[in-house]
Design a protein around this motif. Structure first.
Motif, mmCIF file in Angstrom:
data_model
loop_
_atom_site.group_PDB
_atom_site.id
_atom_site.type_symbol
_atom_site.label_atom_id
_atom_site.label_comp_id
_atom_site.label_asym_id
_atom_site.label_seq_id
_atom_site.Cartn_x
_atom_site.Cartn_y
_atom_site.Cartn_z
ATOM 1 N N ASP A 23 0.538 5.177 -2.022
ATOM 2 C CA ASP A 23 0.351 4.941 -0.563
ATOM 3 C C ASP A 23 -0.907 3.954 -0.436
ATOM 4 O O ASP A 23 -1.693 3.739 -1.389
ATOM 5 C CB ASP A 23 0.284 6.206 0.251
ATOM 6 C CG ASP A 23 -0.730 7.131 -0.314
ATOM 7 O OD1 ASP A 23 -1.534 6.710 -1.037
ATOM 8 O OD2 ASP A 23 -0.997 8.259 0.254
ATOM 9 N N ARG A 24 -1.476 3.926 0.954
ATOM 10 C CA ARG A 24 -2.696 3.045 1.216
ATOM 11 C C ARG A 24 -4.074 3.584 0.577
ATOM 12 O O ARG A 24 -4.787 2.867 0.584
ATOM 13 C CB ARG A 24 -2.538 2.613 2.672
ATOM 14 C CG ARG A 24 -2.799 3.762 3.472
ATOM 15 C CD ARG A 24 -3.175 3.176 4.915
ATOM 16 N NE ARG A 24 -3.241 4.545 5.899
ATOM 17 C CZ ARG A 24 -4.371 4.627 5.955
ATOM 18 N NH1 ARG A 24 -5.327 4.446 5.497
ATOM 19 N NH2 ARG A 24 -4.907 5.850 6.651
ATOM 20 N N TYR A 27 -4.320 2.463 -2.880
ATOM 21 C CA TYR A 27 -4.665 0.967 -2.657
ATOM 22 C C TYR A 27 -6.167 0.644 -2.263
ATOM 23 O O TYR A 27 -7.083 -0.222 -2.681
ATOM 24 C CB TYR A 27 -3.716 0.022 -1.966
ATOM 25 C CG TYR A 27 -2.471 -0.132 -2.825
ATOM 26 C CD1 TYR A 27 -2.515 -0.761 -3.828
ATOM 27 C CD2 TYR A 27 -1.378 0.507 -2.241
ATOM 28 C CE1 TYR A 27 -1.191 -0.892 -4.366
ATOM 29 C CE2 TYR A 27 -0.221 0.241 -2.653
ATOM 30 C CZ TYR A 27 -0.302 -0.485 -3.818
ATOM 31 O OH TYR A 27 0.962 -0.460 -4.570
ATOM 32 N N THR A 28 -6.569 1.651 -1.356
ATOM 33 C CA THR A 28 -7.922 1.601 -0.817
ATOM 34 C C THR A 28 -8.970 1.978 -1.991
ATOM 35 O O THR A 28 -10.134 1.270 -1.980
ATOM 36 C CB THR A 28 -8.158 2.316 0.319
ATOM 37 O OG1 THR A 28 -7.302 1.892 1.432
ATOM 38 C CG2 THR A 28 -9.534 2.447 1.021
ATOM 39 N N LEU A 53 -1.399 -5.231 -0.481
ATOM 40 C CA LEU A 53 -1.242 -4.124 0.541
ATOM 41 C C LEU A 53 -0.721 -4.984 1.714
ATOM 42 O O LEU A 53 0.490 -4.520 2.414
ATOM 43 C CB LEU A 53 -2.331 -3.437 0.944
ATOM 44 C CG LEU A 53 -2.531 -2.516 1.977
ATOM 45 C CD1 LEU A 53 -1.396 -1.417 1.421
ATOM 46 C CD2 LEU A 53 -3.541 -1.670 2.093
ATOM 47 N N GLN A 54 -1.257 -6.087 2.260
ATOM 48 C CA GLN A 54 -0.866 -6.963 3.165
ATOM 49 C C GLN A 54 0.719 -7.449 3.078
ATOM 50 O O GLN A 54 1.421 -7.496 3.804
ATOM 51 C CB GLN A 54 -1.670 -7.817 3.568
ATOM 52 C CG GLN A 54 -3.189 -7.597 4.035
ATOM 53 C CD GLN A 54 -3.197 -7.224 5.555
ATOM 54 O OE1 GLN A 54 -2.807 -6.205 5.671
ATOM 55 N NE2 GLN A 54 -3.924 -8.072 6.345
ATOM 56 N N GLN A 57 3.257 -4.729 3.687
ATOM 57 C CA GLN A 57 3.294 -4.655 5.281
ATOM 58 C C GLN A 57 4.201 -5.847 5.873
ATOM 59 O O GLN A 57 5.114 -5.572 6.686
ATOM 60 C CB GLN A 57 1.910 -4.791 5.884
ATOM 61 C CG GLN A 57 1.903 -4.197 7.367
ATOM 62 C CD GLN A 57 0.547 -4.418 7.636
ATOM 63 O OE1 GLN A 57 -0.595 -4.041 7.086
ATOM 64 N NE2 GLN A 57 0.401 -4.091 9.133
ATOM 65 N N PRO A 74 2.926 1.336 2.781
ATOM 66 C CA PRO A 74 1.478 1.214 2.974
ATOM 67 C C PRO A 74 1.083 0.044 4.139
ATOM 68 O O PRO A 74 1.386 -0.907 4.000
ATOM 69 C CB PRO A 74 0.795 0.721 1.610
ATOM 70 C CG PRO A 74 1.613 1.172 0.822
ATOM 71 C CD PRO A 74 3.019 0.734 1.531
ATOM 72 N N ALA A 76 -2.345 -1.822 6.178
ATOM 73 C CA ALA A 76 -3.606 -1.870 6.220
ATOM 74 C C ALA A 76 -4.232 -1.421 7.501
ATOM 75 O O ALA A 76 -3.881 -1.923 8.490
ATOM 76 C CB ALA A 76 -4.049 -3.239 5.833
ATOM 77 N N THR A 77 -5.299 -0.606 7.653
ATOM 78 C CA THR A 77 -5.754 -0.025 8.504
ATOM 79 C C THR A 77 -7.334 -0.236 8.480
ATOM 80 O O THR A 77 -7.560 -1.225 7.552
ATOM 81 C CB THR A 77 -5.741 1.623 8.811
ATOM 82 O OG1 THR A 77 -6.380 2.138 7.708
ATOM 83 C CG2 THR A 77 -4.319 1.945 8.769
ATOM 84 N N GLU A 80 -9.035 0.134 5.191
ATOM 85 C CA GLU A 80 -8.829 -0.891 4.061
ATOM 86 C C GLU A 80 -9.705 -1.985 4.412
ATOM 87 O O GLU A 80 -10.322 -2.647 3.338
ATOM 88 C CB GLU A 80 -7.300 -1.282 3.693
ATOM 89 C CG GLU A 80 -6.468 -0.136 3.295
ATOM 90 C CD GLU A 80 -6.341 1.024 4.249
ATOM 91 O OE1 GLU A 80 -6.303 2.078 3.571
ATOM 92 O OE2 GLU A 80 -6.035 0.903 5.440
#
Length: 138
Positions: A23-24, A27-28, A53-54, A57, A74, A76-77, A80
Motif C-alpha cells: 500500500d501507500r 511506497y512512502t 504511486l501516481q 492511481q 494506493p 498519493a496523499t 507522500e
C-alpha cells in the motif's frame, strides 16, 4: 547492505507474496528511505517511487467503469507529497549545486498538492482532507 538496499529487498519480497497488498505506506517508506540516502541518484529513486504511486492511481481511475473487484489502489496523499518534499530537502543539503532544481521541483509539488486539495474539497470528495497540506509539508 545499506537501508535503501534492504528496503528494496523487503519490498520485492512483499510483492512476490501471494495475498500481500503493497500500500501507500510502503511506497512512502521507500520515498523516505531513498530521500535520506546519500547515495548517487537517490533523489531519482525517491521520485521514481512517487511517480510509480501516481501511475497506479491514474491507471485505476482510467478503468473505473469496471465492476471487477481488485486490490485497493494506493493513492498519493499529503503524506507522500510531504515525504518527497522532504527528500528534496535532504538531497539539496548534500548537493547545494542542485538548489534551483530542488526549489523548482518543490514548488511544482506544492502547486500540484494544493490544486488536488482544493479540487477535491470543492467537489465534496470525502477524502479531501487527506490532501490538505500541513506543517511538515511546508
Amino acid at each position: 547492505p545499506d537501508a535503501p538496499t534492504q528496503a528494496e529487498r523487503l519490498l520485492h519480497e512483499m510483492e512476490k507474496k501471494n495475498g500481500w497488498v503493497v500500500d501507500r505506506v510502503v511506497y512512502t517508506a521507500m520515498i523516505s528511505v531513498w530521500g535520506r540516502s546519500k547515495r548517487p541518484k537517490s533523489i531519482a529513486k525517491a521520485e521514481a517511487y512517487f511517480q510509480y504511486l501516481q501511475s497506479l492511481q491514474r491507471s485505476s481511475t482510467e478503468g473505473e467503469e469496471s465492476e471487477e473487484e481488485t486490490a485497493p489502489v494506493p493513492v498519493a496523499t499529503v503524506v507522500e507529497y510531504t515525504a518527497l518534499i522532504q527528500a528534496w530537502a535532504w538531497h539539496v543539503a548534500d548537493n547545494i549545486n542542485e538548489s534551483k532544481r530542488a526549489v523548482d521541483r518543490v514548488e511544482e509539488l506544492l502547486e500540484e498538492l494544493m490544486e488536488k486539495y482544493f479540487t477535491s474539497k470543492f467537489e465534496g470528495h470525502p477524502d479531501a482532507e487527506k490532501m490538505r497540506p500541513n506543517r511538515q509539508t511546508f
